[in-house]
Design an enzyme around this catalytic site. Sequence first.
Site, mmCIF file in Angstrom:
data_model
loop_
_atom_site.group_PDB
_atom_site.id
_atom_site.type_symbol
_atom_site.label_atom_id
_atom_site.label_comp_id
_atom_site.label_asym_id
_atom_site.label_seq_id
_atom_site.Cartn_x
_atom_site.Cartn_y
_atom_site.Cartn_z
ATOM 1 N N SER A 140 17.040 32.200 43.600
ATOM 2 C CA SER A 140 16.757 31.027 44.203
ATOM 3 C C SER A 140 15.457 30.883 44.962
ATOM 4 C CB SER A 140 18.028 30.461 45.250
ATOM 5 O OG SER A 140 17.734 29.226 45.897
ATOM 6 N N TYR A 153 23.556 32.065 52.810
ATOM 7 C CA TYR A 153 23.007 31.928 51.273
ATOM 8 C C TYR A 153 21.565 32.524 51.303
ATOM 9 C CZ TYR A 153 22.154 29.843 46.928
ATOM 10 O OH TYR A 153 21.819 29.565 45.613
#
Length: 260
Positions: A140, A153
Amino acid sequence: MPKRLEDKKVLITGASAGLGERIAYFAVREGAEVILAARREDRLDALKQSIATEFDAKCRTIVLDVSRTDQIEEVFQTAEPVDILVNNAGFGIFETALEASLEDMKAMFEVNVFGLIACTKMVLPHMIRQNSGHIINIASQAGKIATPKSSLYTATKHAVLGYSNSLRMELAETGIHVTTVNPGPIKTDFFKTADKKGDYIRSVGRWMLDPDQVARKIVSIMMTNKREINLPGWMNGVSKLYQLFPTLVERTGRSAFYKK
């Protein structure tokens, strides 16, 4: 005329919906035999039927919870060797470091990091023996740009990038490729878990990526020596700027980063 991925077996984790589902469709279009792995058997069966109907293609399913490394070992011991592994399974929860629970921390690392590493470890022996293969890890832009309310995250995606970079160097003298995919926000069900209040979607919805765009790009680089895919381009530019001038980016972008 043979298609580009003819006779290639592609295993995709988190394949029952979202980006994983779209990767499966585009891989089949290129002639691949796809192996769909996810927890939800009903969704897997529906996707398998859809692929069989639309493409008359080989497709198999594996019910797999990647948070359980014991289950990963058991499944891969009986599964056929694969040519391409797409470690797509993952989730996030957007909360501050203070609010985030230890249970969520454990769950995110089990799926996003430990599961990814375990699946990779299972396919490597065959790939090394045949001196060919491709590991594609869905990371990501969060792994490159740290933002508030996503500390856990972000930490998992930093781990994925670090693991992938080390693995790539270890395999440099082989025919095995390692690619990381670093997308910004994608229009999928990811945010039903990550952003229960809907604040993030309201703030950045117009900039979200089309999952087909991302999936098409991923399939286009399968079995090629591509280091990274970074989408969208402007966000990758911000991540490069962040690496050079982190304090400046944190100061100027703080208010925007909080919009989730």
